[in-house]
Write an enzyme that holds these catalytic residues in place. Structure first.
Site, PDB file in Angstrom:
ATOM      1  CB  SER A 126      28.921-103.755 -29.993  1.00 37.74           C
ATOM      2  OG  SER A 126      29.232-102.926 -30.996  1.00 37.74           O
ATOM      3  CG  HIS A 149      27.413 -98.748 -28.521  1.00 31.86           C
ATOM      4  ND1 HIS A 149      28.131 -98.646 -29.799  1.00 31.86           N
ATOM      5  CD2 HIS A 149      27.937 -99.933 -27.987  1.00 31.86           C
ATOM      6  CE1 HIS A 149      29.103 -99.525 -29.994  1.00 31.86           C
ATOM      7  NE2 HIS A 149      28.754-100.307 -29.032  1.00 31.86           N
TER       8      HIS A 149
END
Length: 248
Positions: A126, A149
């Site tokens: 992340s 993501h």
């Protein structure tokens, strides 16, 4: 027999260097580090660890393993100012966390004048991805993973167009930062970020070791030895450039 304070009925504190003080030091090492001896040496390399979840503006529950960004920033400033520190090694094993805090850390590392190397162990997921690529050179362990993501919000969200515009701008900041500090294209980042079907009930891609290098996200696969070797090479080059400027 314990030393006794003649002016009170209590035992006096142990004198420096006494057996009791040494035993206490050993006990502290066992409790804090799980070992009885710790290596003591002066080093020209500062090691910064980012583990668990990057904690930003919200305090996380006490059972979470966290790295507080307000703790890291003074350390980076001190390492930049300390003349004895010639290079910085950043070790990452993070699940991500606060977006703005993660970007703040990444920007700090990217703008340090001294050589920097990041090593991804376990995971750099992340918001850990921008931190991983922010250094002069990045290394990833063969079995380490990086999850790319889209960003998301927790808690109550105001359902207005401005909220989604804000999310889009934040996401673009992350994509452009990753692009500027690695060899990956923004098209490839977006492809990995919005890929469906790989993550269970989610959007994104998990990249492992060699794939991160193949995509141009990370510079090489390796471990602590490779990371330190590369950092020492960068320090040597940095010293040569400084000496050339001084001579001129």
């Amino acid at each position: 027999m314990e030393p006794f304070d003649q002016y009170s009925n209590q035992e006096a504190a142990p004198m420096p260097g006494t057996e009791e003080q040494k035993n206490n030091a050993v006990l502290d090492n066992i409790q804090q580090l799980g070992q009885t001896t710790t290596p003591a040496m002066e080093s020209n390399i500062y090691c910064l660890t980012i583990i668990g979840q990057v904690e930003g503006h919200m305090i996380l529950p006490p059972q979470n393993k966290t790295t507080k960004y307000e703790h890291l920033i003074p350390q980076l400033v001190a390492a930049e100012q300390n003349s004895r520190i010639e290079g910085i090694l950043v070790i990452l094993n993070t699940v991500g966390g606060d977006v703005e805090a993660g970007l703040a850390i990444a920007e700090m590392i990217a703008t340090i004048s001294k050589p920097t190397v990041t090593l991804v162990l376990g995971g750099g997921h992340s918001i850990g991805v921008p931190i991983a690529v922010s250094s002069d050179y990045s290394v990833i362990a063969e079995t380490a993973t990086m999850t790319i993501h889209p960003i998301r919000l927790n808690g109550m969200v105001i359902g207005v167009p401005q909220t989604f515009e804000y999310l889009e701008k934040m996401q673009e900041r992350i994509i452009q930062f990753i692009k500027r500090h690695s060899r990956i294209s923004d098209e490839k980042v977006k492809e990995l970020m919005f890929k469906t079907g790989e993550l269970t009930r989610d959007i994104g891609t998990t990249v492992i070791g060699q794939d991160a290098v193949r995509y141009g996200l990370i510079d090489s696969v390796g471990g602590i030895g490779e990371a330190l070797q590369r950092l020492n090479e960068l320090i040597k080059e940095y010293k040569q450039r400084k000496s050339e400027v001084t001579i001129q």
